[in-house]
Motif scaffolding. Structure first.
Motif: not given
Ligand code: ZN
Lengths: 375, 138
Positions: A163-171, A304-314, A317-320
């Motif tokens: 989910v995190a990688c796909r969210r970042h890749g979508a952008q 879990e909980g968005g920690r590894i997503e943009i805006g999270g603690e870490l 994989n910010t390009a996907g």
């Protein structure tokens, strides 16, 4: 050597299906773009360090690439650590420059399994084909099942990585798969090789990437626009195949990261953004544990909980990553690390000063780590 | 490719080092290599002990008791020979004597109910024109 060497330029091809392009051609395009990004002339490159295409072994491959680049380099070699090769070659480039063996190195890799052959990923895992142990996803799934059984890691936790990688890749406008995914959508998919679904597995892609490595001092002389410092690097190799490996859920990524952190004088708490090799969801989860971002076995809770997503603690994989940007060449993880430190990423993490990058290969057989920072 | 050829392609290649392993299975015995120098035990067949590096070893009979290290369930065939066997289970098992091997878990209705480290027992089945060592939950 901490910070003494820099990535002076980055380059890539398009990612996805690139029919009719040879891997040598993709390497040349990536190198052309990397030296243009560094703002240097081709002829000062005196080291060409390459990984041979995973999908098709070719002898004397780095010589073919150097010839296509019109170079007679002082150093010209292939490293065979599968997916760890790229990051390791960047470390070897720095060490070679340190010891006067070369001055300006290009490290590049390209492959085309999407329009070429995928046979390398579907073969039997060992000589025991009668058991039906075929395919790379199956071997990683074997690691995932042990982790789930040993530590209670859940399907939804594996899904959180996708989910995190796909969210970042979508952008990312250059990503091959630009389609966000929810945990519920992930869980609704059928099993492919349980415990894996399709979205636990990386994309199959054609593509190439390259970086230019030189000393920070040389980058100043050459007025390189945006060099990124290499603070630390390390390697570790688990070596034994899955069946023979005494512990399926810990790898020598532990030693690779410890070596890199020691060289950089940093620890996990000092890292602002991470590019963690995600050929499969379990790969990234186990790497985060082995790197010390959380305790062994706590990786499922950690992601879990968005920690590894943009805006999270870490943010990770910010390009996907391999799950969304491109399955090849793996070196795209280094490129995104460089963009984050330069402040030029599409999904820019505010004030990102340090980035850790993992590359790994085989079935978590090989591992290599880079720590990048502002110079 | 005829069915016979397809099965032949799945059988182990002729190899002086590992042939005794497969021949013993045809006789109803699962075997492993044990080092006479340091006592280490291993599979698959190697010329040298991976612990002490000596080549002074012998084949020994395994008890057939084992435990389940991990397993996966194929819902998609990655090889045409297994397309009509879906779903099937591939596992890493650890013999009571120490060596680990790839195998299949059979005799279980729902493989998702298996547990890591659970006890297994050897069963040797005729398949693909050879004796294949597989395991059933105890
Ligand atoms: Zn020995």
């Amino acid at each position: 050597m901490r910070g003494k060497y820099v990535i002076a330029g980055i380059g890539q091809t398009a990612f996805g299906g690139l029919p009719g392009r040879s891997t040598v051609s993709l390497n040349v395009e990536a190198v052309r773009n990397a030296i243009a990004d560094a703002g240097i002339e081709k002829d000062i490159v005196d080291a060409v360090m390459v990984k041979y295409p995973t999908s098709r072994f070719e002898g004397m491959y780095s010589q073919k690439v150097a010839e296509a680049l019109g170079l007679m380099p002082g150093i010209n070699c292939v490293l065979d650590q599968a997916g760890a090769s790229n990051a390791s070659l960047i470390g070897y480039a720095a060490m070679a420059i340190e010891h006067g063996q070369c001055d300006v190195a290009v490290v590049c890799f390209a492959d085309n399994p999407k329009t070429g052959s995928r046979a390398a990923y579907a073969r039997s895992r060992d000589a025991n084909a009668m058991f039906g142990f075929f395919g790379t996803p199956a071997a990683y799934a074997m690691l995932a099942r042990r982790h789930m059984g040993q530590y209670g890691t859940t399907h939804a936790q594996l899904g959180a990585i996708a989910v995190a990688c796909r969210r970042h890749g979508a952008q990312n406008p250059k990503a091959q798969l630009r389609k966000a995914l929810t945990v519920d959508e992930y869980l609704a998919q059928p099993m492919m090789v349980a415990p894996f679904r399709r979205d636990d597995c990386c994309l199959v892609s054609d593509g190439g990437a390259a970086v230019v490595v030189m000393s920070a001092e040389r980058a100043r002389q050459l007025k390189v626009r945006a060099p990124v410092a290499i603070l630390g690097f390390g390697q570790g190799h688990t070596a034994w195949d899955v069946t023979q490996r005494p512990d399926l859920t810990t790898t020598m990524a532990t030693v690779s990261a410890a070596t890199a952190f020691k060289m950089a004088g940093l620890g996990p708490k000092n890292i602002d953004v991470a590019q963690i090799y995600d050929c499969f969801t379990i790969t990234a989860l186990m790497t985060l544990e082995d790197y010390g971002f959380c305790k062994k076995g706590d990786g499922g809770h950690y992601v879990e909980g968005g920690r590894i997503e943009i805006g999270g603690e870490l943010p990770m994989n910010t390009a996907g990553g391999l799950l969304s940007e491109t399955g090849m060449p793996g070196l795209q993880m280094v490129l995104e690390g460089v963009r984050q430190i330069r402040g030029e990423a599409v999904t820019q993490v505010p004030h990102a000063k340090t980035c850790i990058v993992s590359n790994q290969g085989g079935i978590m057989h090989t591992h290599s780590t880079l720590i990048l920072a502002q110079p | 490719m005829t069915d016979d050829n397809a099965a032949a392609a799945l059988r182990p290649p002729e190899d002086p080092l590992s042939d005794p392993f497969w021949k013993s299975l045809a006789d109803g015995r699962l075997t492993f290599q044990k080092c006479k120098h340091c006592g280490n035990s291993w599979l698959p067949a190697r010329g040298e002990c991976p612990k002490c590096l000596q080549s002074d070893w012998a084949w020994e009979n395994a008890s057939g008791d084992a435990k389940l290290i991990s397993w996966i369930v194929y819902h998609r065939a990655f090889h045409p020979a297994f397309a009509d066997r879906l779903p099937y289970t591939v596992a890493v098992v650890e013999l009571a004597e120490g060596p680990r091997m790839t195998s299949n878990i059979v005799g279980v209705a729902d493989p998702e109910t298996l547990k890591v480290d659970q006890r297994l027992r050897l069963t040797i089945e005729q398949d693909f024109g050879m004796a294949v060592p597989r395991f059933i939950p105890v």
